[in-house]
Design a protein around this motif. Structure first.
Motif, PDB file in Angstrom:
ATOM      1  N   ASP A 116       0.833  -1.204   0.000  1.00 50.45           N
ATOM      2  CA  ASP A 116       0.000   0.000   0.000  1.00 50.45           C
ATOM      3  C   ASP A 116       0.867   1.253   0.000  1.00 50.45           C
ATOM      4  OD1 ASP A 116      -2.229  -1.582  -0.030  1.00 50.45           O
ATOM      5  OD2 ASP A 116      -2.635  -1.376   2.130  1.00 50.45           O
ATOM      6  N   GLN A 117       1.941   1.242   0.794  1.00 47.11           N
ATOM      7  CA  GLN A 117       2.836   2.410   0.818  1.00 47.11           C
ATOM      8  C   GLN A 117       3.489   2.625  -0.541  1.00 47.11           C
ATOM      9  OE1 GLN A 117       5.676   1.775   3.953  1.00 47.11           O
ATOM     10  NE2 GLN A 117       4.252   2.358   5.588  1.00 47.11           N
ATOM     11  N   ARG A 119       2.343   1.579  -3.436  1.00 46.81           N
ATOM     12  CA  ARG A 119       1.315   1.993  -4.388  1.00 46.81           C
ATOM     13  C   ARG A 119       1.022   3.496  -4.238  1.00 46.81           C
ATOM     14  NH1 ARG A 119      -2.713  -1.885  -3.803  1.00 46.81           N
ATOM     15  NH2 ARG A 119      -1.666  -3.054  -5.438  1.00 46.81           N
ATOM     16  N   THR A 120       0.917   3.961  -2.979  1.00 44.42           N
ATOM     17  CA  THR A 120       0.670   5.380  -2.721  1.00 44.42           C
ATOM     18  C   THR A 120       1.833   6.226  -3.249  1.00 44.42           C
ATOM     19  OG1 THR A 120      -0.570   4.786  -0.745  1.00 44.42           O
ATOM     20  CG2 THR A 120       0.151   7.055  -0.918  1.00 44.42           C
ATOM     21  N   ASP A 123       1.679   6.198  -7.005  1.00 46.71           N
ATOM     22  CA  ASP A 123       0.608   7.062  -7.501  1.00 46.71           C
ATOM     23  C   ASP A 123       1.000   8.535  -7.406  1.00 46.71           C
ATOM     24  OD1 ASP A 123      -0.913   4.860  -8.072  1.00 46.71           O
ATOM     25  OD2 ASP A 123      -2.199   5.021  -6.284  1.00 46.71           O
ATOM     26  N   SER A 124       1.629   8.889  -6.271  1.00 47.78           N
ATOM     27  CA  SER A 124       2.033  10.305  -6.133  1.00 47.78           C
ATOM     28  C   SER A 124       3.145  10.651  -7.115  1.00 47.78           C
ATOM     29  CB  SER A 124       2.447  10.602  -4.690  1.00 47.78           C
ATOM     30  OG  SER A 124       3.606   9.868  -4.342  1.00 47.78           O
TER      31      SER A 124
END
Length: 170
Positions: A116-117, A119-120, A123-124
């Motif tokens: 999740d980290q 992916r975040t 994405d950023s």
């Protein structure tokens, strides 16, 4: 007794009778006083021999009983040790399996959290790259073509399409 008088090897009648009386007195003393005490000592010795033999048999039986009890105790201790060892193995396996499941669950949770980290962060980073894409592509196109592409309306719409995420997707 003429025979005794002529032969010096044969005793006279008086000597014979006196020796016989002395012999009978000695025999009676031995028979009534010495023989019973000797017989008593022999009887006591025989009783002690029988007692020693019976004690030996009893000791041998006691030894056999103690040895069989010892063997039974050893066998019991071995079987008890085996059962304790088997219980310890089973407990160890259960504990190891529980620890393995716990470690797997923790690893899965950490993997999900890190995914999740990432992916975040991805994405950023993609959003930042998209934001920078239109101005950089316009600058590059202007250098390559030799004129300012932001002034041309057809090229301007294509640059706007790039910055509005319609062209670049994950």
């Amino acid at each position: 007794m003429q025979l005794a008088e002529g032969n010096f090897l044969l005793p006279t009648a008086g000597t014979f009778i006196s020796c016989l009386i002395i012999f009978l007195i000695v025999l009676a003393v031995i028979w009534f006083y010495v023989a019973p005490s000797v017989q008593k000592v022999l009887d006591d010795r025989e009783k002690m021999i029988h007692q020693t033999a019976s004690d030996g048999r009893a000791a041998a039986k006691g030894f056999e009983d103690a040895e069989s009890e010892y063997r039974a105790g050893i066998d019991s201790a071995r079987s008890e040790a085996g059962s304790i060892r088997d219980e310890a193995r089973a407990s160890g396996r259960a504990s190891m399996e529980e620890q393995k499941q716990r470690a797997t669950a923790e690893a899965d949770a950490i993997t999900r959290e890190k995914t999740d980290q990432l992916r975040t962060a991805g994405d950023s980073a993609a959003a930042a790259a998209r934001a920078d894409l239109a101005p950089l592509s316009a600058s590059l196109a202007s250098r390559v073509l030799g004129f300012d592409v932001t002034q041309d309306p057809a090229l301007k719409t294509k640059l706007d399409a790039l910055s509005s995420d319609k062209v670049v997707k994950n």
